[in-house]
Design a protein around this motif. Structure first.
Motif, PDB file in Angstrom:
ATOM      1  N   ARG A  46     -19.953 106.727  63.658  1.00 43.62           N
ATOM      2  CA  ARG A  46     -21.287 106.163  63.823  1.00 43.62           C
ATOM      3  C   ARG A  46     -21.462 105.355  64.912  1.00 43.62           C
ATOM      4  N   ILE A  47     -20.588 104.528  65.206  1.00 49.06           N
ATOM      5  CA  ILE A  47     -20.444 103.332  66.138  1.00 49.06           C
ATOM      6  C   ILE A  47     -20.377 104.188  67.512  1.00 49.06           C
ATOM      7  N   PHE A  48     -19.605 105.260  67.736  1.00 45.37           N
ATOM      8  CA  PHE A  48     -19.679 106.091  69.161  1.00 45.37           C
ATOM      9  C   PHE A  48     -21.069 106.592  69.196  1.00 45.37           C
ATOM     10  N   SER A  49     -21.694 107.043  68.220  1.00 44.63           N
ATOM     11  CA  SER A  49     -22.975 107.770  68.180  1.00 44.63           C
ATOM     12  C   SER A  49     -24.245 106.724  68.407  1.00 44.63           C
ATOM     13  N   ARG A  50     -24.135 105.448  67.938  1.00 46.56           N
ATOM     14  CA  ARG A  50     -25.279 104.782  68.039  1.00 46.56           C
ATOM     15  C   ARG A  50     -25.038 103.253  68.484  1.00 46.56           C
ATOM     16  N   GLY A  51     -23.850 103.025  68.391  1.00 47.17           N
ATOM     17  CA  GLY A  51     -23.202 101.586  68.955  1.00 47.17           C
ATOM     18  C   GLY A  51     -23.233 100.686  67.688  1.00 47.17           C
ATOM     19  N   GLY A  52     -23.105  99.483  68.075  1.00 46.28           N
ATOM     20  CA  GLY A  52     -22.867  98.463  66.925  1.00 46.28           C
ATOM     21  C   GLY A  52     -21.553  97.854  66.947  1.00 46.28           C
ATOM     22  N   VAL A  53     -21.266  97.348  65.587  1.00 44.23           N
ATOM     23  CA  VAL A  53     -19.825  96.594  65.510  1.00 44.23           C
ATOM     24  C   VAL A  53     -19.496  96.868  64.195  1.00 44.23           C
ATOM     25  N   PHE A  54     -18.100  97.044  64.064  1.00 39.06           N
ATOM     26  CA  PHE A  54     -17.373  97.215  62.409  1.00 39.06           C
ATOM     27  C   PHE A  54     -16.744  95.949  62.613  1.00 39.06           C
ATOM     28  N   LEU A  55     -16.484  95.418  61.391  1.00 36.57           N
ATOM     29  CA  LEU A  55     -15.920  94.207  60.813  1.00 36.57           C
ATOM     30  C   LEU A  55     -15.086  94.428  59.528  1.00 36.57           C
ATOM     31  N   TYR A  56     -14.045  94.494  59.392  1.00 44.46           N
ATOM     32  CA  TYR A  56     -13.063  94.398  58.178  1.00 44.46           C
ATOM     33  C   TYR A  56     -12.000  93.187  58.348  1.00 44.46           C
ATOM     34  N   PRO A  57     -12.618  91.889  58.095  1.00 47.17           N
ATOM     35  CA  PRO A  57     -11.841  90.745  58.227  1.00 47.17           C
ATOM     36  C   PRO A  57     -10.903  90.529  57.300  1.00 47.17           C
ATOM     37  N   ALA A  58      -9.781  89.380  57.679  1.00 42.84           N
ATOM     38  CA  ALA A  58      -9.085  88.882  56.623  1.00 42.84           C
ATOM     39  C   ALA A  58      -9.927  88.066  55.592  1.00 42.84           C
ATOM     40  N   ASP A  59      -9.493  87.764  54.457  1.00 44.97           N
ATOM     41  CA  ASP A  59     -10.455  86.756  53.658  1.00 44.97           C
ATOM     42  C   ASP A  59      -9.615  86.260  52.711  1.00 44.97           C
ATOM     43  N   ARG A  60      -9.904  85.638  51.852  1.00 46.45           N
ATOM     44  CA  ARG A  60      -9.310  84.398  50.833  1.00 46.45           C
ATOM     45  C   ARG A  60      -8.386  85.140  49.669  1.00 46.45           C
ATOM     46  N   ARG A  61      -8.830  86.604  49.501  1.00 47.02           N
ATOM     47  CA  ARG A  61      -8.294  87.181  48.589  1.00 47.02           C
ATOM     48  C   ARG A  61      -6.584  87.520  48.585  1.00 47.02           C
ATOM     49  N   PRO A  62      -5.942  87.191  47.360  1.00 38.72           N
ATOM     50  CA  PRO A  62      -4.660  87.609  47.641  1.00 38.72           C
ATOM     51  C   PRO A  62      -4.447  88.957  48.077  1.00 38.72           C
ATOM     52  N   GLY A  63      -3.495  89.315  49.185  1.00 38.92           N
ATOM     53  CA  GLY A  63      -3.355  90.419  49.792  1.00 38.92           C
ATOM     54  C   GLY A  63      -4.212  90.849  50.796  1.00 38.92           C
ATOM     55  N   LEU A  99       6.333  98.314  59.263  1.00 39.62           N
ATOM     56  CA  LEU A  99       5.884  99.837  59.644  1.00 39.62           C
ATOM     57  C   LEU A  99       4.453  99.997  58.971  1.00 39.62           C
ATOM     58  N   HIS A 100       4.383  99.198  57.870  1.00 43.48           N
ATOM     59  CA  HIS A 100       2.798  99.126  57.220  1.00 43.48           C
ATOM     60  C   HIS A 100       2.167  98.019  57.382  1.00 43.48           C
ATOM     61  N   GLN A 101       2.416  97.370  58.323  1.00 43.29           N
ATOM     62  CA  GLN A 101       1.576  96.052  58.786  1.00 43.29           C
ATOM     63  C   GLN A 101       0.195  96.059  58.814  1.00 43.29           C
ATOM     64  N   ARG A 102      -0.584  95.234  58.105  1.00 40.92           N
ATOM     65  CA  ARG A 102      -1.851  95.026  57.904  1.00 40.92           C
ATOM     66  C   ARG A 102      -2.391  93.995  59.260  1.00 40.92           C
ATOM     67  N   THR A 103      -3.712  94.264  59.437  1.00 42.84           N
ATOM     68  CA  THR A 103      -4.345  93.415  60.451  1.00 42.84           C
ATOM     69  C   THR A 103      -5.959  93.361  60.203  1.00 42.84           C
ATOM     70  N   PRO A 104      -6.564  92.228  60.531  1.00 42.80           N
ATOM     71  CA  PRO A 104      -7.992  92.403  60.375  1.00 42.80           C
ATOM     72  C   PRO A 104      -8.465  93.038  61.702  1.00 42.80           C
ATOM     73  N   LEU A 105      -9.676  93.674  61.619  1.00 39.90           N
ATOM     74  CA  LEU A 105     -10.041  94.684  62.905  1.00 39.90           C
ATOM     75  C   LEU A 105     -11.614  94.614  62.903  1.00 39.90           C
ATOM     76  N   VAL A 106     -11.726  94.265  64.319  1.00 39.15           N
ATOM     77  CA  VAL A 106     -13.317  94.091  64.825  1.00 39.15           C
ATOM     78  C   VAL A 106     -13.558  94.896  65.903  1.00 39.15           C
ATOM     79  N   PHE A 107     -14.293  95.907  65.964  1.00 41.79           N
ATOM     80  CA  PHE A 107     -14.420  96.616  67.200  1.00 41.79           C
ATOM     81  C   PHE A 107     -15.802  97.369  67.291  1.00 41.79           C
ATOM     82  N   GLY A 108     -16.209  97.863  68.420  1.00 37.76           N
ATOM     83  CA  GLY A 108     -17.440  98.199  68.690  1.00 37.76           C
ATOM     84  C   GLY A 108     -17.858  97.816  69.933  1.00 37.76           C
TER      85      GLY A 108
END
Length: 355
Positions: free
Chosen positions: A255-272, A313-322
Protein backbone atom coordinates in the motif's frame (compact mmCIF):
# COMPACT_ATOMS: atom_id res chain seq x y z
CA UNK A 1 20.61 6.28 2.17
CA UNK A 2 21.92 3.89 -0.48
CA UNK A 3 22.74 5.30 -3.89
CA UNK A 4 20.14 4.20 -6.42
CA UNK A 5 21.58 3.29 -9.80
CA UNK A 6 18.51 3.09 -12.01
CA UNK A 7 18.65 0.45 -14.73
CA UNK A 8 17.29 1.22 -18.17
CA UNK A 9 13.54 0.64 -18.19
CA UNK A 10 12.48 -2.71 -19.62
CA UNK A 11 9.30 -3.01 -21.65
CA UNK A 12 6.04 -3.61 -19.83
CA UNK A 13 5.01 -7.24 -20.23
CA UNK A 14 8.59 -8.53 -20.28
CA UNK A 15 8.82 -11.91 -18.55
CA UNK A 16 10.73 -12.17 -15.30
CA UNK A 17 13.20 -14.75 -16.73
CA UNK A 18 14.01 -12.41 -19.63
CA UNK A 19 14.37 -9.46 -17.26
CA UNK A 20 16.70 -11.42 -14.98
CA UNK A 21 18.77 -12.70 -17.90
CA UNK A 22 19.15 -9.14 -19.15
CA UNK A 23 20.16 -7.94 -15.68
CA UNK A 24 22.72 -10.72 -15.24
CA UNK A 25 24.25 -10.05 -18.64
CA UNK A 26 24.55 -6.32 -17.93
CA UNK A 27 25.89 -6.75 -14.38
CA UNK A 28 27.76 -10.05 -13.92
CA UNK A 29 28.04 -9.51 -10.14
CA UNK A 30 24.24 -9.84 -10.03
CA UNK A 31 24.09 -13.04 -12.09
CA UNK A 32 23.79 -15.39 -9.10
CA UNK A 33 21.26 -13.10 -7.41
CA UNK A 34 19.19 -13.02 -10.60
CA UNK A 35 19.23 -16.82 -10.83
CA UNK A 36 18.16 -17.02 -7.20
CA UNK A 37 15.24 -14.64 -7.73
CA UNK A 38 14.12 -16.91 -10.58
CA UNK A 39 14.16 -19.89 -8.22
CA UNK A 40 12.21 -17.98 -5.57
CA UNK A 41 9.64 -17.08 -8.21
CA UNK A 42 9.01 -20.76 -8.97
CA UNK A 43 8.30 -21.34 -5.28
CA UNK A 44 6.04 -18.28 -5.18
CA UNK A 45 3.94 -19.63 -8.05
CA UNK A 46 3.29 -22.79 -6.04
CA UNK A 47 2.52 -20.84 -2.87
CA UNK A 48 0.14 -18.65 -4.86
CA UNK A 49 -1.66 -21.75 -6.14
CA UNK A 50 -2.06 -23.07 -2.60
CA UNK A 51 -3.24 -19.71 -1.32
CA UNK A 52 -5.77 -19.36 -4.15
CA UNK A 53 -7.36 -22.70 -3.22
CA UNK A 54 -8.08 -21.47 0.28
CA UNK A 55 -10.03 -24.03 2.32
CA UNK A 56 -10.08 -26.36 -0.69
CA UNK A 57 -6.38 -26.99 0.01
CA UNK A 58 -7.12 -27.99 3.60
CA UNK A 59 -6.83 -26.09 6.85
CA UNK A 60 -3.96 -23.82 5.74
CA UNK A 61 -4.41 -21.49 8.69
CA UNK A 62 -4.58 -24.24 11.28
CA UNK A 63 -1.88 -24.28 13.95
CA UNK A 64 0.46 -27.24 13.55
CA UNK A 65 1.12 -27.55 17.27
CA UNK A 66 4.74 -26.57 16.68
CA UNK A 67 6.49 -23.22 17.01
CA UNK A 68 9.27 -21.65 15.00
CA UNK A 69 12.63 -20.65 16.47
CA UNK A 70 11.14 -17.38 17.70
CA UNK A 71 8.31 -19.06 19.58
CA UNK A 72 5.57 -18.11 17.12
CA UNK A 73 2.97 -20.78 16.47
CA UNK A 74 3.42 -22.25 12.99
CA UNK A 75 0.44 -22.51 10.66
CA UNK A 76 0.18 -25.30 8.11
CA UNK A 77 0.89 -22.90 5.24
CA UNK A 78 3.95 -21.51 7.07
CA UNK A 79 5.50 -24.97 6.98
CA UNK A 80 4.48 -25.69 3.38
CA UNK A 81 5.77 -22.34 2.15
CA UNK A 82 9.12 -22.90 3.86
CA UNK A 83 9.44 -26.34 2.25
CA UNK A 84 8.60 -24.96 -1.20
CA UNK A 85 11.15 -22.15 -0.92
CA UNK A 86 13.88 -24.43 0.38
CA UNK A 87 13.23 -26.97 -2.37
CA UNK A 88 13.44 -24.30 -5.07
CA UNK A 89 16.71 -22.92 -3.70
CA UNK A 90 18.41 -26.29 -4.02
CA UNK A 91 18.43 -25.59 -7.76
CA UNK A 92 19.92 -22.09 -7.33
CA UNK A 93 23.50 -20.94 -6.63
CA UNK A 94 22.82 -20.60 -2.88
CA UNK A 95 25.36 -21.39 -0.20
CA UNK A 96 23.31 -20.67 2.91
CA UNK A 97 19.61 -20.47 3.74
CA UNK A 98 18.21 -18.62 6.75
CA UNK A 99 14.48 -18.78 7.40
CA UNK A 100 12.13 -17.52 10.07
CA UNK A 101 10.86 -21.11 10.24
CA UNK A 102 14.28 -22.71 10.83
CA UNK A 103 16.19 -22.92 14.11
CA UNK A 104 19.57 -22.35 12.45
CA UNK A 105 21.21 -21.43 9.15
CA UNK A 106 21.14 -24.31 6.65
CA UNK A 107 24.08 -25.01 4.35
CA UNK A 108 23.03 -25.90 0.80
CA UNK A 109 26.17 -25.54 -1.35
CA UNK A 110 29.00 -23.89 0.64
CA UNK A 111 30.96 -22.81 -2.44
CA UNK A 112 27.98 -21.01 -4.00
CA UNK A 113 28.09 -17.21 -4.36
CA UNK A 114 24.97 -16.03 -2.49
CA UNK A 115 23.14 -16.46 0.82
CA UNK A 116 19.36 -16.12 1.11
CA UNK A 117 17.21 -15.05 4.08
CA UNK A 118 13.46 -15.60 3.82
CA UNK A 119 10.24 -15.06 5.71
CA UNK A 120 8.36 -17.75 3.77
CA UNK A 121 4.90 -16.61 4.79
CA UNK A 122 4.42 -13.14 6.23
CA UNK A 123 1.00 -12.35 7.69
CA UNK A 124 -0.05 -15.93 8.32
CA UNK A 125 -2.64 -14.78 10.88
CA UNK A 126 -4.62 -13.58 7.84
CA UNK A 127 -4.75 -16.91 6.01
CA UNK A 128 -8.27 -17.86 7.05
CA UNK A 129 -9.76 -14.39 6.47
CA UNK A 130 -8.58 -14.11 2.85
CA UNK A 131 -6.40 -11.02 3.41
CA UNK A 132 -3.14 -10.52 1.52
CA UNK A 133 -0.12 -12.45 2.77
CA UNK A 134 3.36 -12.76 1.29
CA UNK A 135 6.93 -13.99 1.09
CA UNK A 136 9.85 -11.66 1.90
CA UNK A 137 13.42 -12.37 0.79
CA UNK A 138 16.92 -10.94 1.03
CA UNK A 139 20.00 -11.96 -0.97
CA UNK A 140 23.58 -11.32 0.18
CA UNK A 141 26.90 -12.22 -1.41
CA UNK A 142 28.42 -15.15 0.45
CA UNK A 143 31.04 -14.14 2.99
CA UNK A 144 34.23 -16.28 2.80
CA UNK A 145 34.15 -16.55 6.58
CA UNK A 146 31.07 -18.74 6.45
CA UNK A 147 27.37 -18.92 7.16
CA UNK A 148 27.08 -16.58 10.13
CA UNK A 149 29.21 -13.87 8.53
CA UNK A 150 27.08 -14.08 5.40
CA UNK A 151 24.05 -12.78 7.31
CA UNK A 152 25.48 -10.87 10.28
CA UNK A 153 26.34 -7.76 8.30
CA UNK A 154 24.80 -4.38 7.45
CA UNK A 155 21.67 -4.60 5.33
CA UNK A 156 23.13 -2.12 2.84
CA UNK A 157 25.34 -5.00 1.61
CA UNK A 158 22.32 -6.83 0.14
CA UNK A 159 22.51 -7.65 -3.54
CA UNK A 160 18.75 -7.99 -3.93
CA UNK A 161 15.56 -7.95 -1.92
CA UNK A 162 11.88 -8.23 -2.57
CA UNK A 163 8.56 -9.66 -1.64
CA UNK A 164 5.77 -11.64 -3.24
CA UNK A 165 2.27 -10.61 -2.21
CA UNK A 166 -0.58 -13.08 -2.61
CA UNK A 167 -3.76 -11.03 -2.89
CA UNK A 168 -6.38 -10.30 -5.58
CA UNK A 169 -3.41 -10.81 -7.89
CA UNK A 170 0.04 -12.16 -7.08
CA UNK A 171 2.80 -9.60 -7.43
CA UNK A 172 6.56 -9.41 -7.00
CA UNK A 173 8.21 -6.16 -5.92
CA UNK A 174 11.94 -6.49 -6.58
CA UNK A 175 15.16 -4.56 -6.30
CA UNK A 176 18.57 -5.65 -7.53
CA UNK A 177 20.08 -2.42 -6.26
CA UNK A 178 19.03 -0.58 -9.41
CA UNK A 179 15.66 0.81 -8.42
CA UNK A 180 12.43 -1.09 -7.76
CA UNK A 181 10.26 -2.88 -10.29
CA UNK A 182 6.81 -4.47 -10.06
CA UNK A 183 5.91 -7.79 -11.65
CA UNK A 184 2.49 -9.44 -11.75
CA UNK A 185 1.81 -13.16 -12.09
CA UNK A 186 -0.13 -13.74 -15.30
CA UNK A 187 -2.81 -16.34 -14.44
CA UNK A 188 -2.92 -17.55 -18.04
CA UNK A 189 0.65 -18.81 -18.28
CA UNK A 190 1.83 -18.58 -14.62
CA UNK A 191 4.64 -16.25 -15.66
CA UNK A 192 5.64 -13.13 -13.77
CA UNK A 193 5.59 -10.15 -16.14
CA UNK A 194 6.85 -6.61 -15.69
CA UNK A 195 4.01 -4.24 -14.87
CA UNK A 196 5.84 -1.07 -13.76
CA UNK A 197 9.46 0.05 -13.71
CA UNK A 198 11.12 2.49 -11.36
CA UNK A 199 8.63 2.44 -8.49
CA UNK A 200 8.92 5.33 -6.07
CA UNK A 201 7.14 5.87 -2.77
CA UNK A 202 4.75 8.81 -3.29
CA UNK A 203 5.83 11.88 -1.37
CA UNK A 204 2.31 12.63 -0.12
CA UNK A 205 1.97 11.15 3.35
CA UNK A 206 -1.52 11.51 4.74
CA UNK A 207 -1.77 7.88 5.88
CA UNK A 208 -0.01 6.06 8.67
CA UNK A 209 -0.10 2.37 9.54
CA UNK A 210 0.19 1.32 13.18
CA UNK A 211 -1.61 -1.02 15.56
CA UNK A 212 -3.41 1.58 17.67
CA UNK A 213 -4.63 -1.07 20.13
CA UNK A 214 -1.12 -0.97 21.61
CA UNK A 215 -1.13 2.80 22.18
CA UNK A 216 -1.12 2.49 25.98
CA UNK A 217 2.22 0.66 25.71
CA UNK A 218 3.98 3.10 23.37
CA UNK A 219 6.93 5.18 24.44
CA UNK A 220 6.38 9.00 24.39
CA UNK A 221 7.98 9.77 20.97
CA UNK A 222 5.65 7.43 19.08
CA UNK A 223 2.59 8.37 21.10
CA UNK A 224 3.24 12.08 20.59
CA UNK A 225 3.70 11.68 16.83
CA UNK A 226 0.45 9.73 16.50
CA UNK A 227 -1.40 12.20 18.77
CA UNK A 228 -0.20 15.06 16.57
CA UNK A 229 -1.46 13.24 13.46
CA UNK A 230 -4.83 12.57 15.09
CA UNK A 231 -5.31 16.27 15.81
CA UNK A 232 -5.61 16.72 12.04
CA UNK A 233 -5.51 20.02 10.23
CA UNK A 234 -5.83 21.95 13.50
CA UNK A 235 -2.84 20.15 15.06
CA UNK A 236 0.94 20.52 14.75
CA UNK A 237 1.11 18.54 11.51
CA UNK A 238 -1.48 20.70 9.77
CA UNK A 239 -3.09 17.82 7.87
CA UNK A 240 -5.89 15.32 8.27
CA UNK A 241 -4.54 11.77 8.41
CA UNK A 242 -6.06 8.34 7.91
CA UNK A 243 -4.90 5.27 9.82
CA UNK A 244 -4.52 1.83 8.23
CA UNK A 245 -3.59 -1.53 9.75
CA UNK A 246 -3.69 -4.93 8.00
CA UNK A 247 -1.33 -6.95 10.26
CA UNK A 248 0.54 -8.15 7.16
CA UNK A 249 3.87 -6.46 6.51
CA UNK A 250 3.79 -7.18 2.77
CA UNK A 251 0.27 -5.77 2.48
CA UNK A 252 1.26 -2.64 4.41
CA UNK A 253 4.38 -2.25 2.26
CA UNK A 254 2.46 -2.72 -0.97
CA UNK A 255 0.00 0.00 0.00
CA UNK A 256 2.82 2.42 0.86
CA UNK A 257 4.48 1.76 -2.51
CA UNK A 258 1.12 2.49 -4.15
CA UNK A 259 -0.16 5.44 -2.12
CA UNK A 260 2.61 6.71 0.12
CA UNK A 261 2.47 7.13 3.88
CA UNK A 262 4.44 5.63 6.71
CA UNK A 263 4.45 2.31 8.59
CA UNK A 264 5.33 2.05 12.27
CA UNK A 265 5.95 -1.09 14.31
CA UNK A 266 7.75 0.46 17.28
CA UNK A 267 9.26 -0.98 20.41
CA UNK A 268 6.95 -0.64 23.41
CA UNK A 269 6.70 -1.44 27.10
CA UNK A 270 5.29 -4.98 26.79
CA UNK A 271 7.59 -7.87 27.76
CA UNK A 272 9.23 -9.13 24.58
CA UNK A 273 8.55 -5.93 22.66
CA UNK A 274 11.15 -3.68 24.27
CA UNK A 275 13.49 -4.12 21.30
CA UNK A 276 10.80 -4.26 18.65
CA UNK A 277 9.05 -7.26 17.16
CA UNK A 278 9.93 -7.58 13.47
CA UNK A 279 12.96 -9.66 12.48
CA UNK A 280 15.91 -7.63 11.29
CA UNK A 281 17.32 -10.17 8.82
CA UNK A 282 14.11 -11.56 7.28
CA UNK A 283 11.76 -8.59 7.40
CA UNK A 284 13.20 -5.17 8.28
CA UNK A 285 16.41 -5.28 6.20
CA UNK A 286 14.81 -6.35 2.88
CA UNK A 287 11.89 -3.94 3.30
CA UNK A 288 14.34 -1.14 4.16
CA UNK A 289 16.41 -1.90 1.05
CA UNK A 290 13.28 -1.71 -1.10
CA UNK A 291 12.13 1.49 0.60
CA UNK A 292 15.43 3.29 0.07
CA UNK A 293 15.68 2.09 -3.51
CA UNK A 294 12.24 3.65 -4.06
CA UNK A 295 13.28 7.02 -2.62
CA UNK A 296 11.91 6.38 0.86
CA UNK A 297 13.59 5.79 4.20
CA UNK A 298 13.63 3.17 6.95
CA UNK A 299 14.79 3.44 10.55
CA UNK A 300 14.26 1.85 13.95
CA UNK A 301 13.11 5.26 15.12
CA UNK A 302 16.64 6.61 15.38
CA UNK A 303 19.12 4.47 13.43
CA UNK A 304 18.95 3.68 9.73
CA UNK A 305 17.90 0.04 9.39
CA UNK A 306 20.44 -0.73 6.67
CA UNK A 307 23.32 0.16 9.03
CA UNK A 308 22.22 -2.25 11.76
CA UNK A 309 24.34 -5.40 12.14
CA UNK A 310 22.50 -8.42 13.57
CA UNK A 311 24.00 -10.14 16.57
CA UNK A 312 21.47 -12.99 16.52
CA UNK A 313 19.83 -14.93 13.71
CA UNK A 314 16.29 -14.06 14.81
CA UNK A 315 17.09 -10.60 16.18
CA UNK A 316 14.14 -8.25 16.39
CA UNK A 317 13.99 -4.53 15.72
CA UNK A 318 11.54 -1.63 15.68
CA UNK A 319 10.72 -0.56 12.12
CA UNK A 320 9.53 2.75 10.70
CA UNK A 321 9.54 3.13 6.91
CA UNK A 322 7.85 4.88 4.05
CA UNK A 323 7.84 8.46 2.77
CA UNK A 324 11.31 9.83 3.56
CA UNK A 325 10.07 13.19 4.84
CA UNK A 326 7.67 11.52 7.29
CA UNK A 327 10.24 8.95 8.48
CA UNK A 328 12.78 11.69 9.18
CA UNK A 329 10.11 13.61 11.08
CA UNK A 330 9.53 10.57 13.31
CA UNK A 331 13.26 10.39 13.98
CA UNK A 332 12.98 13.98 15.14
CA UNK A 333 10.41 12.98 17.74
CA UNK A 334 12.97 10.50 19.13
CA UNK A 335 15.97 12.84 19.22
CA UNK A 336 14.42 16.27 19.88
CA UNK A 337 13.02 16.42 23.45
CA UNK A 338 10.97 19.56 22.80
CA UNK A 339 8.71 17.65 20.39
CA UNK A 340 7.73 14.99 22.91
CA UNK A 341 4.93 15.13 25.46
CA UNK A 342 4.03 12.46 27.98
CA UNK A 343 0.47 13.63 28.49
CA UNK A 344 -2.47 11.98 26.68
CA UNK A 345 -4.17 14.31 24.17
CA UNK A 346 -7.49 14.47 26.03
CA UNK A 347 -5.79 16.21 28.95
CA UNK A 348 -3.70 18.73 27.00
CA UNK A 349 -4.48 22.42 26.59
CA UNK A 350 -6.84 21.84 23.67
CA UNK A 351 -8.10 18.56 25.10
CA UNK A 352 -11.58 17.43 25.95
CA UNK A 353 -11.02 17.80 29.72
CA UNK A 354 -9.28 21.18 29.70
CA UNK A 355 -10.93 24.06 31.53
Amino acid sequence: MVAVAQRNASPVGMSLPAYLAETGAAAPRLQAAAETVAALATAAVEIAKLTAKGPLAGALGEATGAANADGDVQKALDVQANELVLSALHDAPVAYFASEEEDAILTLAPDAPVAVAVDPLDGSSNIDVNVSIGTIFSIFPTNPEGATASFFRPGEEQLAAGYFVYGPHTALVLTLGQGVDLFVLDPDDHEFRLARSGLTIPAAATEFAINASNSRHWFPPIRTFIDDCLEGAEGPRGKNFNMRWVASLVAETHRIFSRGGVFLYPADRRPGYEKGRLRLIYEAAPIAFLAEQAGGAATDGIERILLKVPGELHQRTPLVFGCAERVHLIVGYHVEPTLVRDTPPLFRERGLFSS
